[in-house]
Design an enzyme around this catalytic site. Structure first.
Site, short mmCIF file in Angstrom:
data_model
loop_
_atom_site.label_atom_id
_atom_site.label_comp_id
_atom_site.label_asym_id
_atom_site.label_seq_id
_atom_site.Cartn_x
_atom_site.Cartn_y
_atom_site.Cartn_z
N LYS A 158 0.86 -1.18 0.00
CA LYS A 158 0.00 0.00 0.00
C LYS A 158 0.90 1.24 0.00
O LYS A 158 1.21 1.82 1.04
CB LYS A 158 -0.93 -0.05 1.22
N1 PMP Z 1 -7.83 -1.80 -3.01
C1 PMP Z 1 -7.23 -0.61 -2.91
C2 PMP Z 1 -6.47 -0.08 -4.06
C3 PMP Z 1 -7.30 0.11 -1.71
O1 PMP Z 1 -6.72 1.31 -1.58
C4 PMP Z 1 -8.04 -0.42 -0.62
C5 PMP Z 1 -8.15 0.36 0.66
N2 PMP Z 1 -7.10 0.08 1.53
C6 PMP Z 1 -8.66 -1.66 -0.79
C7 PMP Z 1 -8.52 -2.32 -1.99
C8 PMP Z 1 -9.41 -2.29 0.33
O2 PMP Z 1 -8.53 -2.73 1.33
P1 PMP Z 1 -8.97 -2.79 2.85
O3 PMP Z 1 -10.18 -3.61 2.93
O4 PMP Z 1 -7.81 -3.41 3.55
O5 PMP Z 1 -9.21 -1.39 3.29
#
Ligand code: PMP
Length: 309
Positions: free
Chosen positions: A161
């Site tokens: 991320k």
């Molecule tokens: N895909 C992307 C590109 C994201 O930024 C996020 C948000 N973090 C998600 C999926 C969903 O991830 P999560 O459920 O861990 O927030």
């Protein structure tokens, strides 16, 4: 709501609590120029048992894992980051909030190599309601397929991320909003469905559930993982390594997004084509209900996923 309207006074920055207005960086910060940072988005829910961070340990795992491709060493331990976050939420007397840990190469030199720069870390928290709008959870959102493709995991690690990755999300999301939609769906380099700009995507067809796997250049969402578990516990077959072609979106019975910010949000139209009957479908509703029952602790399931403040 903008930060100026919020009543939060403190941010944890590099080991201490500082006034919100003083939590600043130098304009020659490496991460500002090259997107060389990693971050997390975590929710704290106002549960029946008091405020609790949802799946904090998994978010910390991903935070540390995101640093790996960038040779970034976080100067704080899991325990220090956990204590800092809990203390921040307590100090600000936040009940439900969004928590944003971020680590980035800081100020030192501006060669592309980050080696001469410190790694700075900050954690902020603020109240943040429904990401895609209040009505979205019930009525669903209208989305467009972005003309921007998601970067392939052979070009940049999509399972980390990384701050810099989000210019792609911004392009896709703003293109959608400029065209009157609430959010985008982004296809990967091969033209298959990857995810939303900040959400994973699920498809329901003939009672079974499909979601793209990591090989489709997605972020391994923690809400995605939660939804998969909740669905399997309710007896659904979940195909969690699916390859979904663009056309299959149109013929789906139901579609929904998952994410920390978006939670579980139905998708009612894609490129103006109605999905199913054009409203929240029954499987989406069941899983959404299960999700909110869980995070608000209306049952005792998965207490191990909660870190009480
Ligand atoms: N895909 C992307 C590109 C994201 O930024 C996020 C948000 N973090 C998600 C999926 C969903 O991830 P999560 O459920 O861990 O927030």
């Amino acid at each position: 709501m903008g930060f100026d309207e919020m009543d939060v006074d403190t941010i944890w920055q590099d080991g201490s609590f500082v006034d919100w207005d003083d939590a600043t960086v130098h304009v020659l910060t490496h991460g500002l120029h090259y997107g060389s940072g990693v971050f997390e988005g975590v929710r704290c829910y106002d549960t029946e048992n008091g405020p609790a961070l949802f799946r904090w340990e998994e978010h910390l795992d991903r935070f540390f894992e995101s640093t790996k491709p960038y040779d970034m060493e976080l100067p704080y331990s899991r325990e220090e980051l956990t204590q800092a976050t809990l203390e921040l939420v307590r100090r600000e007397e936040l009940e439900s909030c969004y928590i944003r840990p971020v680590a980035f190469y800081g100020y030192g030199s501006l060669g592309v190599s980050p080696k001469d720069n410190p790694v700075n870390v900050a954690i902020a928290a603020w109240p943040w309601g429904t990401y895609l709008g209040e009505a979205a959870l019930e009525e669903g959102v209208e989305v467009m397929i972005s003309s921007w493709r998601k970067h392939a995991s052979s070009q940049i690690p999509t399972n980390a991320k990384t701050t810099g990755l989000y210019v792609n999300s911004m392009l896709a999301g703003e293109e959608a909003r400029r065209n009157g939609y609430t959010e985008a769906i982004v296809l990967n380099k091969e033209g298959n469905v990857a995810e939303g700009p900040g959400e994973n995507i699920f498809l329901v067809r003939d009672g079974e559930i499909y979601t793209p796997g990591l090989a489709q250049s997605i972020l391994d969402g923690i809400t995605r993982n939660t939804v998969i578990e909740l669905a399997r516990e309710r007896g659904y077959t979940v195909h969690d390594q699916a390859t979904i072609s663009r056309g299959e979106l149109n013929t789906a019975d139901e579609l929904f997004f998952s994410g920390t910010a978006a939670e579980v949000t139905p998708i009612r139209k894609v490129d103006n084509v109605e999905i199913g009957n054009g409203s929240r479908g029954p499987v989406t509703e069941e899983l959404q209900q299960a999700f909110f029952d869980l995070v608000e602790r209306r049952n005792d399931d998965h207490d191990e996923w909660f870190t009480y403040v």
